[in-house]
Design an enzyme around this catalytic site. Structure first.
Site, PDB file in Angstrom:
ATOM      1  N   CYS A  91     -23.258   2.662 -15.035  1.00 46.94           N
ATOM      2  CA  CYS A  91     -23.871   1.339 -15.183  1.00 46.94           C
ATOM      3  C   CYS A  91     -24.298   0.729 -13.857  1.00 46.94           C
ATOM      4  O   CYS A  91     -25.291   0.016 -13.774  1.00 46.94           O
ATOM      5  CB  CYS A  91     -22.911   0.372 -15.880  1.00 46.94           C
ATOM      6  SG  CYS A  91     -22.625   0.788 -17.617  1.00 46.94           S
ATOM      7  N   HIS A  92     -23.508   0.974 -12.801  1.00 42.18           N
ATOM      8  CA  HIS A  92     -23.728   0.244 -11.540  1.00 42.18           C
ATOM      9  C   HIS A  92     -24.393   1.078 -10.442  1.00 42.18           C
ATOM     10  O   HIS A  92     -24.590   0.564  -9.343  1.00 42.18           O
ATOM     11  CB  HIS A  92     -22.396  -0.292 -11.013  1.00 42.18           C
ATOM     12  CG  HIS A  92     -21.749  -1.307 -11.906  1.00 42.18           C
ATOM     13  ND1 HIS A  92     -22.220  -2.596 -12.020  1.00 42.18           N
ATOM     14  CD2 HIS A  92     -20.677  -1.224 -12.737  1.00 42.18           C
ATOM     15  CE1 HIS A  92     -21.452  -3.275 -12.875  1.00 42.18           C
ATOM     16  NE2 HIS A  92     -20.514  -2.460 -13.332  1.00 42.18           N
ATOM     17  N   CYS A 237       5.578 -16.420  -4.177  1.00 37.40           N
ATOM     18  CA  CYS A 237       5.827 -17.764  -3.634  1.00 37.40           C
ATOM     19  C   CYS A 237       6.535 -18.625  -4.669  1.00 37.40           C
ATOM     20  O   CYS A 237       7.417 -19.401  -4.335  1.00 37.40           O
ATOM     21  CB  CYS A 237       4.529 -18.411  -3.149  1.00 37.40           C
ATOM     22  SG  CYS A 237       3.988 -17.761  -1.543  1.00 37.40           S
TER      23      CYS A 237
END
Lengths: 276, 152
Positions: A91-92, A237
């Site tokens: 696709c890319h 965190c």
């Protein structure tokens, strides 16, 4: 110590100065915020707060352990997977460093159309492509395949300024992320802002607090002995303040990702960064 | 939350929370004008135990944020987030320290400093810490006794 590099500091360095000054002087990565309502006078990469050797590891692509996952992802790019028999390259195109340009610096954002339209970070977009287009199994968050491909998409924009949109239909996610950023959580009852806005530049025990920017993610961390996503860091965190973290890949952290990306708007993408 | 017996046993050892009859429970403490006159326990605070809580990473971990000159040689990594505490006993009474440790937010709503003797009002406290205080009543009294030694 909020103004990290002043002229005096630079001069002090010339005069052969303290560790703190020397540590902050070279490779200084900071930008002036563009938004008028930005909470910081100066936007500073986490790179700036790490010691010389950590930064040197990031600066040298052959030493930077995060680059190994990038190499693997470059191979995976053109490997077909799933029932549709497709690879990313189908696709890319063959060169992800070309086709992924402009992606890394602009996620998270709304993507796709119709029923498929949703607010996604790169990880969620990758899984959307895998499940819908390749008919392949989704990758697990923070596992090597996913981390590598996320690094690849971000790395194509390395050096480009973070450039997320927070207007239009992203505005609600932005507001949600902002609210989370300033909400106290956990038994220690602290907000992100207490450490990363009010106290960056200060040591909390042995840790030199940064602005908690995400321009380097996914990041190799010595403490992890591996690479991790921004959501993994958020989770860490929250655990440190003895809070029940939100889930990686889900709405609250996507909102927080958008908001923290905006706080670092303009910082160069460093992926894969190296941190301690 | 899943039930892991072993974890629970550990948690019972490691965390504060059980309030004995002679102690004042977190929700019963009244902070008046930035002070709590009545000690939380019957037995007086011990400065040496207080030092252990003050420096312990899993205890008060006060050193994470506060610098103390006299601890320079024995403890690494003093924080820069809070006020240095040298000579602090000249500035406050034990009753004022008690109020600050129990809940500094009564006086300073925006402070980063945690409330060390409080169980209510937290947001998404992690399961094993939920409903628990960071320090026990006795540890609070011990830390106060240690702070009282910090005279110029």
């Amino acid at each position: 110590m909020k103004k990290l590099l002043s002229l005096t500091a630079a001069l002090a360095l010339v005069a052969g100065a303290t560790f703190a000054v020397a540590e902050l002087a070279d490779g200084y990565v900071s930008v002036k915020p563009t938004a008028e309502d930005h909470p910081l006078d100066e936007v500073i990469s986490g790179y700036q707060f790490r010691i010389e050797s950590t930064r040197a590891t990031q600066d040298d692509d052959f030493e930077n352990p995060g680059m190994l996952l990038l190499d693997q992802a470059l191979d995976t790019w053109s490997e077909a997977d799933g029932a549709a028999g497709k690879s990313c390259a189908d696709c890319h195109g063959d060169d992800p460093i070309v086709s992924m340009k402009g992606a890394g610096s602009t996620f998270p954002k709304f993507t796709e159309k119709g029923d498929h339209r949703a607010f996604r970070n790169i990880e969620n977009q990758i899984n959307f492509c895998r499940t819908e287009r390749m008919e392949a199994k989704p990758w697990k968050y923070d596992k090597p395949d996913m981390l590598g491909m996320t690094i690849l998409a971000r790395h194509a924009d390395r050096g480009e300024p973070v450039n997320v949109a927070v207007d239009g239909d992203a505005a609600a996610m932005f507001e949600k992320g902002k609210e989370i950023y300033y909400t106290r959580y956990g038994q220690l009852d602290m907000a992100c802002s207490h450490c990363h806005e009010d106290n960056y530049g200060n040591y909390i025990r042995a840790d030199h607090l940064s602005q908690g920017q995400i321009n380097g993610f996914p990041t190799y961390r010595f403490k992890w002995q591996g690479v991790g996503s921004a959501h993994r860091r958020f989770k860490g965190c929250m655990k440190n303040i003895r809070a029940e973290p939100f889930n990686v890949g889900e709405e609250e952290f996507l909102a927080l990702e958008l908001y923290t990306a905006w706080r670092g708007q303009g910082l160069p993408i460093e992926t894969p960064a190296v941190r301690n | 939350m899943k039930l892991y017996p072993a974890l629970f046993a550990l948690a019972g050892l490691a965390y504060a929370g059980t309030v004995t009859a002679s102690e004042i429970a977190p929700d019963d403490v009244k902070i008046v004008d930035g002070a709590v006159e009545q000690p939380l326990t019957d037995s007086p605070g011990d400065p040496e135990r207080g030092l252990v809580s003050f420096t312990g990473r899993k205890a008060g971990n006060c050193l994470a944020c506060h610098y103390v000159e006299s601890l320079q040689d024995d403890y690494q990594f003093h924080g820069e987030v809070g006020t240095p505490l040298d000579g602090i006993a000249d500035a406050y009474t034990a009753a004022e320290f008690r109020a600050k440790l129990i809940n500094p937010k009564t006086e300073l709503p925006d402070t980063i400093m945690p409330a060390f003797y409080r169980t209510s009002g937290f947001n998404r406290a992690a399961g094993k810490f939920d409903g628990k205080t960071i320090l026990t009543a006795q540890e609070i009294e011990d830390v106060i006794a240690y702070l009282m030694t910090l005279k110029d």
